[in-house]
Write an enzyme that holds these catalytic residues in place. Structure first.
Site, short mmCIF file in Angstrom:
data_model
loop_
_atom_site.label_atom_id
_atom_site.label_comp_id
_atom_site.label_asym_id
_atom_site.label_seq_id
_atom_site.Cartn_x
_atom_site.Cartn_y
_atom_site.Cartn_z
N TYR A 61 0.83 -1.21 0.00
CA TYR A 61 0.00 0.00 0.00
C TYR A 61 0.87 1.26 0.00
O TYR A 61 1.85 1.37 0.73
CB TYR A 61 -0.92 0.05 1.23
N HIS A 91 -5.17 16.22 -4.76
CA HIS A 91 -5.37 16.59 -3.36
C HIS A 91 -5.16 18.08 -3.10
O HIS A 91 -5.39 18.54 -1.97
CB HIS A 91 -4.42 15.78 -2.47
N ASN A 204 0.91 12.91 3.46
CA ASN A 204 0.58 12.38 4.78
C ASN A 204 1.37 13.15 5.84
O ASN A 204 2.48 13.61 5.59
CB ASN A 204 0.94 10.91 4.86
N TYR A 288 -11.11 37.99 43.39
CA TYR A 288 -10.42 36.81 42.89
C TYR A 288 -9.48 37.12 41.72
O TYR A 288 -8.45 36.48 41.56
CB TYR A 288 -11.42 35.76 42.42
N ARG A 291 -6.46 38.24 43.65
CA ARG A 291 -6.00 37.31 44.68
C ARG A 291 -5.65 35.94 44.11
O ARG A 291 -4.75 35.26 44.60
CB ARG A 291 -7.08 37.17 45.75
N PHE A 336 -0.77 9.45 10.98
CA PHE A 336 -1.25 10.72 10.41
C PHE A 336 -2.45 11.28 11.16
O PHE A 336 -2.87 12.41 10.90
CB PHE A 336 -1.64 10.51 8.94
N GLU A 421 -12.08 6.72 6.00
CA GLU A 421 -11.54 7.61 7.04
C GLU A 421 -12.72 8.08 7.88
O GLU A 421 -13.24 9.19 7.70
CB GLU A 421 -10.77 8.75 6.37
#
Length: 516
Positions: A61, A91, A204, A288, A291, A336, A421
């Site tokens: 792969y 992409h 990736n 506060y 403080r 990834f 995914e």
């Protein structure tokens, strides 16, 4: 650790051991980068493993298959270069404004470091090209939107990879936008014909998410330090009690950030003439926001320290897929997936929001004459003059906006790639929204510091400590005392820049994660 450079020597990046101080310098710019020579052996060995697989006709792969849902499609050897080029082009689907220059420098550096871990199977020349682009100030134009933070920051990293194949766009040092091929020519390179796995290795990885989160961390450290300075000035302006900063209180609880913050405030107040001048005033407790500075800001510091640890690891990580190992194994996994980065960015967001929230409350305290003992809205001749009235409204608006932006991005997920995914991190947005949050908080803290300086001057008597008097003078160099209403926006912008300056007394700087 990364080698400390001389004034003109490059920063040598040792993959796996690049520290936050180095990454902060990369983000700031003006440095040259070089890869540690020892990393080249691992790059060559991994590349040889990939080539052996191709030559042997094995099916692995990412090397000779399709990607994602198309992983079952076997690609013949003569089309492997086409496969890698098409992967990068298909992409390159990002949108939005280009990432800031400092973020792109971090992307280039961390991608080079990740590839140079020797688990990606790319040529050393690919890493050299990334560093050469950074050194020449030729920064790929990477759209800021379009990544879900899993399977890597695919779209934004594809825009980076496009430049290496002579496509895409680059911003030159003079601001000119040029093509990828032109940018490569300027550094003496021709467009790459990507070998097996090289396109996938470039796409990736978590480098964009990590770079955005790192930029957010550095900005958060700036406004954290500015918030401590502003808080100390506000304490002096209202002549507050220093007893809540006694070391024994914080040792009794044991939270490290709280102990560090209390110590830093004590150091800032060392030598103050204001503190002993009101020793018998009868004040028992401050609100506060004064403080509990050690408790609130200390918790913020602990969060930043945790996020810094995660991001330092991720900046050095091999996060592409599949990974190549010394024994020749090529293993597909999920490094990834940017969940660690998403969580770290969300934690930074919480801290940034709280730094601004407590600062806005201190500023509101300064404006309330019943609590502060100062003129209403910090101006004489009130009524005719409104003083800081609307500056506080601005601070309140930004502090409130940050509350919405602080909603965790990591709890969201939307499946992609035909449900291959099916769980993603949303780390890229988690990191990207930090830029707006930091700027919002810088304005809030800057307004508080300006208001505290006004309060000190309105009640001018004994001097504060040397460190705070120096900061008071630095503020006065940026903004003048408000004796009557004036156009205030330029003063607010000047104080926003004060809060982002990054240079603070050592007592404060020493407790910041990227400086420690």
């Amino acid at each position: 650790m990364t080698a400390t450079p001389s004034a003109h020597a490059p920063i040598v990046l040792a993959p796996g051991d690049v520290d936050l101080a180095t990454l902060r310098r990369v983000h700031a710019g003006g440095v040259q980068l070089a890869l540690a020579p020892a990393a080249r052996a691992g790059l060559l060995a991994a590349q040889a493993t990939v080539q052996r697989i191709v030559d042997a006709g094995e099916v692995v792969y990412g090397i000779n298959t399709g990607f994602g849902k198309l992983a079952q499609t076997i690609i013949p050897p003569e089309r492997l270069a086409e496969l890698q080029r098409n992967l990068v082009l298909s992409h390159s689907a990002g949108t939005g404004e280009p990432l800031a220059a400092g973020v792109v420098r971090l992307v280039l550096a961390t991608k080079a470091v990740s590839l140079a871990r020797g688990h990606s199977g790319v040529r050393p020349e690919i890493v050299d090209a990334l560093l050469a682009l950074s050194n020449a100030g030729l920064l790929p134009r990477i759209p800021s939107k379009g990544s879900v933070g899993a399977s890597g920051d695919l779209a934004p990293l594809a825009h980076l990879a496009c430049v290496l194949i002579g496509e895409g766009e680059v911003t030159a040092p003079d601001g000119e936008v040029i093509g990828g091929a032109d940018a490569l020519r300027r550094i003496g390179l021709a467009p790459f014909v990507l070998g097996p796995k090289e396109g996938l290795a470039l796409l990736n990885g978590t480098q964009v998410s990590t770079a955005l989160a790192l930029a957010g961390l550095f900005g958060a450290e700036d406004v954290f330090a500015a918030g401590l300075m502003a808080g100390a000035l506000s304490l002096e302006a209202i002549q507050g009690s220093i007893k809540p900063f006694d070391a024994r209180i914080h040792a009794a609880r044991g939270q490290p950030g709280q102990i560090a913050v209390a110590g830093a405030v004590r150091a800032l107040l060392e030598g103050s003439e204001i503190v002993p001048s009101h020793a018998d005033c009868g004040r028992v407790q401050d609100p506060y926001s004064i403080r509990c500075v050690p408790q609130v800001m200390g918790a913020c510091l602990d969060n930043l320290a945790h996020a810094a640890r995660v991001l330092r690891i991720e900046a050095n990580a091999a996060s592409d897929n599949p990974l190549v190992f010394d024994n020749g194994d090529v293993i597909s996994g999920g490094n990834f997936h940017a969940e660690p980065v998403a969580f770290a960015a969300d934690i930074i967001a919480l801290s940034v929001a709280e730094i601004g929230a407590i600062s806005e409350r201190r500023m509101a305290l300064l404006l309330d004459s019943g609590l502060s003992g100062l003129p209403p809205f910090l101006v004489r001749d009130g009524g005719v003059n409104s003083g800081f009235m609307i500056a506080q409204v601005t601070a309140a608006a930004l502090a409130s906006e940050n509350k919405s932006l602080a909603h965790p991005a990591s709890v969201d997920s939307l499946p992609t790639s035909a449900n291959q995914e099916d769980h993603v991190s949303m780390a890229t947005f988690a990191g990207r929204r930090l830029g707006d949050m930091v700027d919002n908080t810088a304005v809030v803290v800057g307004i508080e510091a300006m208001a505290a300086a006004q309060g000190i001057e309105l009640k001018r008597g004994p001097k504060s400590s040397p460190l705070l008097e120096a900061e008071f003078a630095a503020i006065r160099e940026r903004v003048a005392f408000i004796d009557q209403d004036r156009f205030l926006a330029p003063s607010i912008e000047a104080m926003r820049l004060w809060a982002r300056q990054g240079q603070w007394p050592e007592a404060v700087q020493a407790i910041l994660p990227s400086h420690a």
